[in-house]
Design a protein around this motif. Structure first.
Motif, short mmCIF file in Angstrom:
data_model
loop_
_atom_site.label_atom_id
_atom_site.label_comp_id
_atom_site.label_asym_id
_atom_site.label_seq_id
_atom_site.Cartn_x
_atom_site.Cartn_y
_atom_site.Cartn_z
N THR A 22 0.83 -1.21 0.00
CA THR A 22 0.00 0.00 0.00
C THR A 22 0.86 1.25 0.00
O THR A 22 0.68 2.16 -0.82
CB THR A 22 -0.93 -0.01 1.23
N TYR A 23 1.82 1.31 0.91
CA TYR A 23 2.66 2.48 1.04
C TYR A 23 3.62 2.58 -0.15
O TYR A 23 3.95 3.68 -0.61
CB TYR A 23 3.42 2.40 2.36
N TYR A 24 4.05 1.44 -0.67
CA TYR A 24 4.96 1.46 -1.81
C TYR A 24 4.27 2.09 -3.02
O TYR A 24 4.88 2.88 -3.75
CB TYR A 24 5.41 0.04 -2.14
N LEU A 25 3.01 1.73 -3.24
CA LEU A 25 2.26 2.33 -4.34
C LEU A 25 2.19 3.84 -4.17
O LEU A 25 2.42 4.60 -5.12
CB LEU A 25 0.85 1.74 -4.40
N ALA A 26 1.88 4.29 -2.96
CA ALA A 26 1.81 5.74 -2.72
C ALA A 26 3.15 6.41 -2.96
O ALA A 26 3.23 7.50 -3.54
CB ALA A 26 1.34 5.99 -1.29
N THR A 27 4.23 5.75 -2.55
CA THR A 27 5.57 6.34 -2.69
C THR A 27 5.93 6.54 -4.16
O THR A 27 6.70 7.45 -4.49
CB THR A 27 6.60 5.43 -2.00
N ARG A 28 5.39 5.73 -5.03
CA ARG A 28 5.70 5.88 -6.46
C ARG A 28 5.19 7.20 -7.03
O ARG A 28 5.58 7.60 -8.13
CB ARG A 28 5.11 4.70 -7.24
N LEU A 29 4.34 7.89 -6.29
CA LEU A 29 3.83 9.19 -6.74
C LEU A 29 4.75 10.34 -6.34
O LEU A 29 4.51 11.48 -6.72
CB LEU A 29 2.42 9.43 -6.17
N LEU A 30 5.80 10.04 -5.58
CA LEU A 30 6.77 11.06 -5.20
C LEU A 30 7.77 11.30 -6.33
O LEU A 30 8.00 10.42 -7.16
CB LEU A 30 7.54 10.62 -3.95
N PRO A 31 8.41 12.47 -6.33
CA PRO A 31 9.55 12.66 -7.25
C PRO A 31 10.60 11.58 -7.00
O PRO A 31 10.82 11.17 -5.85
CB PRO A 31 10.07 14.05 -6.89
N ALA A 32 11.28 11.15 -8.04
CA ALA A 32 12.22 10.03 -7.93
C ALA A 32 13.28 10.27 -6.87
O ALA A 32 13.68 9.34 -6.15
CB ALA A 32 12.87 9.77 -9.29
N TRP A 33 13.75 11.51 -6.74
CA TRP A 33 14.84 11.76 -5.80
C TRP A 33 14.40 11.60 -4.34
O TRP A 33 15.22 11.34 -3.47
CB TRP A 33 15.43 13.16 -6.02
N LYS A 34 13.09 11.72 -4.08
CA LYS A 34 12.59 11.53 -2.71
C LYS A 34 12.33 10.06 -2.40
O LYS A 34 12.42 9.65 -1.24
CB LYS A 34 11.29 12.32 -2.49
N ARG A 35 12.00 9.29 -3.42
CA ARG A 35 11.55 7.92 -3.18
C ARG A 35 12.59 7.09 -2.43
O ARG A 35 12.26 6.35 -1.51
CB ARG A 35 11.25 7.22 -4.52
N ARG A 36 13.84 7.20 -2.84
CA ARG A 36 14.85 6.33 -2.24
C ARG A 36 14.99 6.58 -0.75
O ARG A 36 15.28 5.67 0.02
CB ARG A 36 16.20 6.51 -2.94
N HIS A 37 14.75 7.84 -0.33
CA HIS A 37 14.87 8.17 1.10
C HIS A 37 13.69 7.59 1.89
O HIS A 37 13.86 7.14 3.03
CB HIS A 37 14.98 9.68 1.28
N VAL A 38 12.52 7.58 1.28
CA VAL A 38 11.37 6.95 1.93
C VAL A 38 11.60 5.43 2.01
O VAL A 38 11.33 4.80 3.04
CB VAL A 38 10.06 7.25 1.16
N HIS A 39 12.14 4.86 0.94
CA HIS A 39 12.48 3.43 0.98
C HIS A 39 13.46 3.14 2.11
O HIS A 39 13.37 2.10 2.78
CB HIS A 39 13.08 2.99 -0.35
N ALA A 40 14.42 4.03 2.31
CA ALA A 40 15.43 3.81 3.36
C ALA A 40 14.79 3.77 4.74
O ALA A 40 15.12 2.90 5.56
CB ALA A 40 16.49 4.90 3.31
N LEU A 41 13.87 4.70 5.01
CA LEU A 41 13.20 4.69 6.31
C LEU A 41 12.33 3.45 6.46
O LEU A 41 12.28 2.83 7.54
CB LEU A 41 12.35 5.95 6.48
N TYR A 42 11.64 3.08 5.39
CA TYR A 42 10.83 1.85 5.47
C TYR A 42 11.74 0.65 5.73
O TYR A 42 11.42 -0.22 6.55
CB TYR A 42 10.03 1.64 4.19
N GLY A 43 12.86 0.58 5.02
CA GLY A 43 13.77 -0.54 5.21
C GLY A 43 14.28 -0.63 6.64
O GLY A 43 14.37 -1.73 7.21
N PHE A 44 14.58 0.52 7.23
CA PHE A 44 15.05 0.54 8.62
C PHE A 44 13.99 -0.02 9.56
O PHE A 44 14.27 -0.89 10.38
CB PHE A 44 15.39 1.98 9.01
N THR A 45 12.77 0.48 9.43
CA THR A 45 11.72 0.04 10.35
C THR A 45 11.33 -1.41 10.08
O THR A 45 11.06 -2.17 11.02
CB THR A 45 10.48 0.95 10.23
#
Length: 323
Positions: A22-45
């Motif tokens: 669910t959250y991954y789909l939403a993240t795909r709507l972010l600019p590409a340069w922001k996505r990797r940082h959201v992925h990093a926080l998700y990966g940590f948690t």
């Protein structure tokens, strides 16, 4: 970025894609340069959660040791020491880029450690103390990445969105949490509706619920919806490029509660999920919504819905959650 850092971001993205649809789909709507940082926080948690919840065959002391070891490597990395880990370089890089509050990460790790020893919460206030580290800080970690012209005003809404998302997970995953020996629905709420843990376990075995459990779950849905109401104003305070992402996440997580309601508040008959067609429609609608448009929020429970049971009032859950 060097090869190791790129690989760490890729690892975080894969964890996000696999486990947070669910959250991954939403993240795909972010600019590409922001996505990797959201992925990093998700990966940590997610990785911390994996240590706690996916090593159940190990004794608690061994699981605690693994969490301590990983947290120690993370803290060492924060102090500039070399870190040999498949995903921590991406997390540390994201923290540095956005100067994220280190205390948020310490609070998160503290709550993860609680999951190794705490199996229930007596009151909602006690649960909120846990969720402060496991949920509210996720909202405040995300805020600098999403961006806001008024971060101070957006901060409280971000905290409420973290609460709302996690309460949604707790409601949906009652059965899974029971399998791990935990209940996140407060003991005082169970008692108010005449429900015991034994009743929950019996419903889990049957694969269907009882009327008192239905009323309990409906009450908890109302409580979660109150946090969604409190979170909504913050979405229009985000940077324009981030609003469609969070509109989508807001609607899809809230949609899980709609699915719970649609199956008669029976969280044992099946795991509530939002159908793929609806997920795609929500994302498309968010992309077409003009920036700054107020978010549609769940309304308060209708008059007469879920009348007081031993002093519990569903409308009071709104007032309590909204302060």
């Amino acid at each position: 970025m060097d090869t190791d850092l790129t690989a760490a971001y890729d690892r975080c993205r894969e964890l996000h894609r696999r486990h947070g649809r669910t959250y991954y789909l939403a993240t795909r709507l972010l600019p590409a340069w922001k996505r990797r940082h959201v992925h990093a926080l998700y990966g940590f948690t997610r990785y911390a959660d994996e240590i706690v919840d996916r090593t159940e065959d190990l004794p608690p002391t061994e699981r605690a040791a693994r969490l301590d070891d990983w947290a120690g490597r993370f803290l060492a990395g924060l102090h500039g020491q070399p870190v040999h880990d498949p995903l921590l370089p991406a997390v540390l890089h994201t923290i540095a880029v956005f100067d994220l509050d280190r205390d948020d990460f310490a609070s998160f790790l503290k709550s993860m450690a609680m999951d190794l020893t705490v199996t229930s919460y007596r009151t909602y206030d006690a649960l909120l103390d846990y969720m402060e580290g496991s949920a509210a800080v996720i909202g405040t970690m995300m805020l600098p990445i999403l961006g806001s012209a008024d971060p101070a005003a957006a901060r409280e809404s971000a905290r409420h969105l973290g609460f709302a998302f996690q309460l949604t997970n707790f409601i949906r995953d009652v059965a899974e949490d029971l399998d791990r020996g935990r209940t996140y629905l407060p003991d005082e709420d169970l008692a108010a509706f005449g429900v015991t843990r034994a009743d929950l376990l019996a419903a889990r075995r049957r694969g269907r619920t009882s009327e008192p459990i239905r009323d309990l779950v409906r009450y908890e849905v109302t409580r979660a919806q109150a946090h969604y109401v409190a979170a909504a104003p913050g979405i229009t305070l985000l940077d324009p490029a981030s609003q469609s992402c969070m509109r989508t996440a807001y609607a899809l997580y809230g949609g899980i509660l709609d699915e719970v309601a649609a199956q008669g508040y029976d969280v044992f008959v099946r795991r509530a999920t939002v159908p793929r067609r609806r997920r795609m429609a929500v994302a498309a609608r968010a992309l077409l919504t003009p920036t700054g448009t107020p978010v549609v929020v769940p309304g308060p429970p209708p008059a007469g819905d879920l009348p007081p049971v031993h002093g519990v009032d569903s409308r009071a859950a709104y007032r309590a959650a909204l302060g």
